[in-house]
Design a protein around this motif. Sequence first.
Motif, PDB file in Angstrom:
ATOM      1  N   ALA A  80      -9.470  -5.924  -7.240  1.00 29.65           N
ATOM      2  CA  ALA A  80      -8.724  -6.732  -6.273  1.00 29.65           C
ATOM      3  C   ALA A  80      -7.456  -6.021  -5.832  1.00 29.65           C
ATOM      4  O   ALA A  80      -7.084  -6.057  -4.653  1.00 29.65           O
ATOM      5  CB  ALA A  80      -8.393  -8.089  -6.892  1.00 29.65           C
ATOM      6  N   GLN A  81      -6.787  -5.364  -6.783  1.00 26.66           N
ATOM      7  CA  GLN A  81      -5.580  -4.629  -6.435  1.00 26.66           C
ATOM      8  C   GLN A  81      -5.883  -3.433  -5.533  1.00 26.66           C
ATOM      9  O   GLN A  81      -5.092  -3.095  -4.645  1.00 26.66           O
ATOM     10  CB  GLN A  81      -4.861  -4.156  -7.695  1.00 26.66           C
ATOM     11  N   ALA A  82      -7.041  -2.804  -5.746  1.00 25.94           N
ATOM     12  CA  ALA A  82      -7.412  -1.644  -4.936  1.00 25.94           C
ATOM     13  C   ALA A  82      -7.727  -2.045  -3.501  1.00 25.94           C
ATOM     14  O   ALA A  82      -7.466  -1.288  -2.553  1.00 25.94           O
ATOM     15  CB  ALA A  82      -8.598  -0.927  -5.547  1.00 25.94           C
ATOM     16  N   LYS A  83      -8.267  -3.248  -3.306  1.00 28.76           N
ATOM     17  CA  LYS A  83      -8.629  -3.698  -1.962  1.00 28.76           C
ATOM     18  C   LYS A  83      -7.412  -4.136  -1.154  1.00 28.76           C
ATOM     19  O   LYS A  83      -7.379  -3.964   0.055  1.00 28.76           O
ATOM     20  CB  LYS A  83      -9.620  -4.862  -2.045  1.00 28.76           C
ATOM     21  N   LYS A  84      -6.421  -4.720  -1.824  1.00 21.72           N
ATOM     22  CA  LYS A  84      -5.249  -5.236  -1.123  1.00 21.72           C
ATOM     23  C   LYS A  84      -4.235  -4.110  -0.882  1.00 21.72           C
ATOM     24  O   LYS A  84      -3.833  -3.431  -1.820  1.00 21.72           O
ATOM     25  CB  LYS A  84      -4.581  -6.354  -1.934  1.00 21.72           C
ATOM     26  N   PRO A  85      -3.831  -3.904   0.327  1.00 21.89           N
ATOM     27  CA  PRO A  85      -2.820  -2.859   0.594  1.00 21.89           C
ATOM     28  C   PRO A  85      -1.453  -3.269   0.064  1.00 21.89           C
ATOM     29  O   PRO A  85      -1.144  -4.453  -0.026  1.00 21.89           O
ATOM     30  CB  PRO A  85      -2.813  -2.766   2.126  1.00 21.89           C
ATOM     31  N   THR A  86      -0.670  -2.290  -0.274  1.00 16.45           N
ATOM     32  CA  THR A  86       0.694  -2.569  -0.743  1.00 16.45           C
ATOM     33  C   THR A  86       1.570  -2.962   0.446  1.00 16.45           C
ATOM     34  O   THR A  86       1.197  -2.772   1.611  1.00 16.45           O
ATOM     35  CB  THR A  86       1.285  -1.331  -1.431  1.00 16.45           C
ATOM     36  N   TRP A  87       2.756  -3.511   0.140  1.00 21.93           N
ATOM     37  CA  TRP A  87       3.670  -3.934   1.204  1.00 21.93           C
ATOM     38  C   TRP A  87       4.138  -2.744   2.044  1.00 21.93           C
ATOM     39  O   TRP A  87       4.347  -2.855   3.245  1.00 21.93           O
ATOM     40  CB  TRP A  87       4.875  -4.649   0.606  1.00 21.93           C
ATOM     41  N   LEU A  88       4.235  -1.556   1.376  1.00 20.22           N
ATOM     42  CA  LEU A  88       4.662  -0.378   2.110  1.00 20.22           C
ATOM     43  C   LEU A  88       3.597   0.061   3.104  1.00 20.22           C
ATOM     44  O   LEU A  88       3.907   0.417   4.257  1.00 20.22           O
ATOM     45  CB  LEU A  88       4.979   0.757   1.126  1.00 20.22           C
ATOM     46  N   THR A  89       2.340   0.015   2.680  1.00 18.68           N
ATOM     47  CA  THR A  89       1.241   0.379   3.577  1.00 18.68           C
ATOM     48  C   THR A  89       1.164  -0.567   4.766  1.00 18.68           C
ATOM     49  O   THR A  89       1.001  -0.139   5.916  1.00 18.68           O
ATOM     50  CB  THR A  89      -0.083   0.361   2.805  1.00 18.68           C
ATOM     51  N   LYS A  90       1.326  -1.858   4.497  1.00 18.09           N
ATOM     52  CA  LYS A  90       1.282  -2.841   5.573  1.00 18.09           C
ATOM     53  C   LYS A  90       2.466  -2.663   6.526  1.00 18.09           C
ATOM     54  O   LYS A  90       2.318  -2.790   7.742  1.00 18.09           O
ATOM     55  CB  LYS A  90       1.295  -4.254   4.974  1.00 18.09           C
TER      56      LYS A  90
END
Length: 306
Positions: A80-90
């Motif tokens: 689940a963590q791998a699928k969700k982008p980090t806030w920096l990526t977003k």
Amino acid sequence: MKKYFPSYIRLPLIFFASAAIFEYFIDSGDQPAFIKYPEVAWILLLILFLLIVFEICLAAINSVVWRLLSPEEREARLAAQAKKPTWLTKFLKDATNATPIENEEEIVLNHNYDGIKELDNSLPPWWVWGFYATIVFAVIYLARFHVFGGYTQSEEFEEEMEIARIEIEEYKKIAKDMVDYTTVTALTEALDLEEGKAIYVQNCAVCHKPDGGGSIGPNLTDQYWILGGGIKNIFKTISEGGRPSKGMEAWSKKGLKPSEIQKVASYILTLQGTNPAEGKDPQGDLWEEKKSEEATTTSVEEEMKK
């Protein structure tokens, strides 16, 4: 919270926010609050220590919780963590509005030059909004300074220079060794005059006598002065020296500070009218008090003719 604000961001953020709060609410003058008040520095160190302890405890709790999870739950959380982008990526994606490389075929233009193709990329939102901001600023600037008659750069410069001149004059009043013959005033405090007398006895009495009656140098107790009387002229004469070849040396070059020259000049004024025994005959011109507002402008050539 840990996902969006990891410890390397959370810890300094809270620490510096605490320091800013202390700085805002504590009046420490020109110095930072933690320098003027050591107890503030100790409180900030305590806050930093507690934050580090909190992070260590939080990491230990997360480690224990992770160990209690089954292997399947661990894999599910990692996926689940791998699928969700980090806030920096977003944030970078929203700020640049860039098309992913795998989707570039959708924005390829229909023409090419020798096999070189062009992508129809959109301008980054930050650049577009920055461009709009410059237009708004230009309209406001035009109205403020060219339509409604705002101040010019020359007027702003002159205003700031005038403020600077006032600040310099105020600073000279409290900066003892910034005084010169244009700003000097006579001192009247007993302690200043005592120090001026000590300087006079040590450096001036050999030529002017301890009582100011004059020996090699002129009489300092009468109303006649070669280079002008009054605090400004006396200060200038002591500081810059007397007439070339037959006057005294410049005491500013012999180690006397401006504040010391001011004190000895103020002491010399107290010798006026004391009429010492065996005083030297008057030399120079009679000094009138109305001239004391500014230093004498008598040239060296005129003095040499006398």
